[in-house]
Design a protein around this motif. Structure first.
Motif, PDB file in Angstrom:
ATOM      1  N   TYR A 227       0.852  -1.194   0.000  1.00 42.41           N
ATOM      2  CA  TYR A 227       0.000   0.000   0.000  1.00 42.41           C
ATOM      3  C   TYR A 227       0.878   1.232   0.000  1.00 42.41           C
ATOM      4  O   TYR A 227       1.577   1.501   0.976  1.00 42.41           O
ATOM      5  CB  TYR A 227      -0.868  -0.049   1.249  1.00 42.41           C
ATOM      6  N   THR A 228       0.883   1.947  -1.122  1.00 42.89           N
ATOM      7  CA  THR A 228       1.552   3.248  -1.169  1.00 42.89           C
ATOM      8  C   THR A 228       0.854   4.100  -2.212  1.00 42.89           C
ATOM      9  O   THR A 228       0.305   3.575  -3.186  1.00 42.89           O
ATOM     10  CB  THR A 228       3.049   3.132  -1.514  1.00 42.89           C
TER      11      THR A 228
ATOM     12  N   LEU B 246      13.086  -1.385  -1.510  1.00 44.21           N
ATOM     13  CA  LEU B 246      12.527  -1.562  -2.843  1.00 44.21           C
ATOM     14  C   LEU B 246      12.833  -0.375  -3.747  1.00 44.21           C
ATOM     15  O   LEU B 246      12.937  -0.520  -4.969  1.00 44.21           O
ATOM     16  CB  LEU B 246      11.015  -1.799  -2.747  1.00 44.21           C
ATOM     17  N   ALA B 247      13.001   0.805  -3.141  1.00 41.76           N
ATOM     18  CA  ALA B 247      13.366   1.977  -3.938  1.00 41.76           C
ATOM     19  C   ALA B 247      14.798   1.862  -4.462  1.00 41.76           C
ATOM     20  O   ALA B 247      15.142   2.422  -5.492  1.00 41.76           O
ATOM     21  CB  ALA B 247      13.207   3.243  -3.099  1.00 41.76           C
ATOM     22  N   LEU B 248      15.621   1.097  -3.736  1.00 43.08           N
ATOM     23  CA  LEU B 248      17.034   0.990  -4.104  1.00 43.08           C
ATOM     24  C   LEU B 248      17.344  -0.227  -4.964  1.00 43.08           C
ATOM     25  O   LEU B 248      18.382  -0.284  -5.617  1.00 43.08           O
ATOM     26  CB  LEU B 248      17.898   0.948  -2.834  1.00 43.08           C
ATOM     27  N   VAL B 249      16.448  -1.220  -4.938  1.00 45.69           N
ATOM     28  CA  VAL B 249      16.705  -2.481  -5.631  1.00 45.69           C
ATOM     29  C   VAL B 249      15.519  -2.813  -6.538  1.00 45.69           C
ATOM     30  O   VAL B 249      14.382  -2.892  -6.065  1.00 45.69           O
ATOM     31  CB  VAL B 249      16.904  -3.637  -4.616  1.00 45.69           C
TER      32      VAL B 249
ATOM     33  N   PRO C 200       6.282   6.391 -10.355  1.00 51.82           N
ATOM     34  CA  PRO C 200       7.166   5.237 -10.621  1.00 51.82           C
ATOM     35  C   PRO C 200       7.021   4.127  -9.575  1.00 51.82           C
ATOM     36  O   PRO C 200       7.002   2.939  -9.920  1.00 51.82           O
ATOM     37  CB  PRO C 200       8.567   5.859 -10.603  1.00 51.82           C
ATOM     38  N   GLY C 201       6.878   4.500  -8.296  1.00 55.72           N
ATOM     39  CA  GLY C 201       6.723   3.488  -7.244  1.00 55.72           C
ATOM     40  C   GLY C 201       5.401   2.747  -7.372  1.00 55.72           C
ATOM     41  O   GLY C 201       5.350   1.512  -7.286  1.00 55.72           O
ATOM     42  N   VAL C 202       4.328   3.488  -7.587  1.00 61.57           N
ATOM     43  CA  VAL C 202       2.998   2.871  -7.737  1.00 61.57           C
ATOM     44  C   VAL C 202       2.973   1.948  -8.953  1.00 61.57           C
ATOM     45  O   VAL C 202       2.427   0.840  -8.897  1.00 61.57           O
ATOM     46  CB  VAL C 202       1.910   3.964  -7.845  1.00 61.57           C
TER      47      VAL C 202
ATOM     48  N   ALA D 211       3.978  -5.515 -10.432  1.00 55.92           N
ATOM     49  CA  ALA D 211       4.387  -6.686  -9.639  1.00 55.92           C
ATOM     50  C   ALA D 211       3.162  -7.481  -9.185  1.00 55.92           C
ATOM     51  O   ALA D 211       3.152  -8.720  -9.238  1.00 55.92           O
ATOM     52  CB  ALA D 211       5.204  -6.245  -8.424  1.00 55.92           C
ATOM     53  N   VAL D 212       2.117  -6.785  -8.752  1.00 55.90           N
ATOM     54  CA  VAL D 212       0.881  -7.469  -8.359  1.00 55.90           C
ATOM     55  C   VAL D 212       0.295  -8.222  -9.559  1.00 55.90           C
ATOM     56  O   VAL D 212      -0.136  -9.369  -9.447  1.00 55.90           O
ATOM     57  CB  VAL D 212      -0.134  -6.450  -7.775  1.00 55.90           C
TER      58      VAL D 212
END
Ligand code: ZN
Length: 332
Positions: free
Chosen positions: A99-100, A108-111, A156-158, A164-165
């Motif tokens: 959830y973000t 996860l932001a780094l890899v 980008p994160g969302v 991935a989901v």
């Protein structure tokens, strides 16, 4: 007969009964409970006992299953939930996902794809394992995936979470349920990305659709095959749609032939530290109807009054949830 995974183990699809498709037992920020329990009014034993009592009262009110969409970043903790589930006959289905509204957790932001340490998406394996092997070392398997898109849009994160989901869904067959900002029609953005990833859109619930009164938007989402989450009953004060408006949208869509594309829920919780009930009480943020029994006690009678048939209520409360949760779990 298909089996559905719950906190207490697999159950037969026909014992799902009446289902609330989007709820939470606890939403927590673990460091707050650990280090500042007085600030957030947390008392573990007290909250566990009151959760058990509330879930048993819900079962007595005629609900047999809740889907707890508490995922990574919301303080999901399966050992505590297992303790609660052991004391109630209500089925609790749990979720995988993240959830973000914008940024990812630091690791996860780094890899991952596009990250400073470029590589394959770690979330695909994380989420797939939650469904196939269980969450952490608990052996408790997730039965559904959750992701979110809000005001910020597909950042980008969302986007990484949505893709991935989608891939974890394709690895496992478990359905997807989302958080959206309905006023901004984020459900369409989500459907576009899921379709790009090869997701069968009939396996997706576009959540918080009941926040919208735009029937054209809602029909556009449903016409692509997804189910509309009319899932915030009880959030009916202040900036939210009021009770009659929420009931009216569901009744109108039933009349227009969409009862096979809706599920009903509250997005309520036994307790959350984002705004503890003890703190909201007596303020403009208090939501007196925002509890698990509101649909059984107030919403279903109001829908019947609006002419919604028993057949349509059965579709929304039983048949549609079963179709989503009990589909054969196959990769595609
Ligand atoms: Zn929720």
């Amino acid at each position: 007969m298909a089996m559905v995974e719950t906190v207490s183990g697999p159950v037969e699809e026909n014992s799902l009964g009446s289902v609330l498709m989007h709820e939470h037992v606890f939403i927590l920020t673990p460091e707050m409970e650990q280090d500042y329990p007085e600030t957030v009014k947390w008392n573990e034993e007290e909250k566990v006992a009151s959760a058990i009592a509330e879930l048993n009262a819900l079962k007595a009110a005629g609900i047999d299953t809740i889907v707890d969409l508490t995922v990574l970043t919301m303080g999901r903790y399966l050992p505590r939930l297992a303790r609660i589930a052991a004391e109630t006959d209500l089925n609790i289905v749990v979720a995988s996902g993240l959830y973000t509204f914008d940024a990812l957790p630091r690791f996860l932001a780094l890899v991952g794809p596009g990250a400073p340490i470029e590589g394959p998406e770690p979330m695909i394996d994380m989420f797939t394992k939650d469904v196939l092997e269980g969450i952490g070392d608990t052996g408790i398997k997730a039965g559904i995936f959750k992701c979110a898109t809000d005001v910020q849009g597909v950042t980008p994160g969302v986007e990484r979470v949505l893709r991935a989901v989608a891939q974890a869904h394709r690895n496992t067959g478990a359905p997807i349920s989302t958080h959206t900002n309905a006023a901004m029609k984020r459900g369409l953005d989500q459907q576009k990305i899921f379709a790009e990833e090869g997701v069968d859109l009939t396996r997706v619930v576009i959540g918080h659709s009941g926040d919208s009164t735009d029937l054209d938007y809602l029909k556009e989402v449903a016409d692509q095959g997804s189910t509309l989450g009319m899932d915030r009953f009880g959030m009916d004060r202040g900036a939210y749609s009021d009770f009659a408006t929420r009931v009216g949208v569901v009744a109108d869509l039933c009349e227009a032939g969409y009862a096979d594309r809706m599920v009903l829920s509250h997005d309520a919780n036994c307790w959350m530290d984002w705004l503890p009930k003890e703190v909201a009480k007596g303020t403009a943020m208090e939501l007196p109807n925002w509890h698990f029994r509101h649909i059984s006690e107030e919403v279903l009678p109001a829908l019947r009054e609006r002419g919604v048939s028993e057949d349509h209520i059965t579709l929304m409360m039983e048949t549609n949830p079963k179709r989503l949760l009990a589909a054969p779990k196959v990769a595609y």
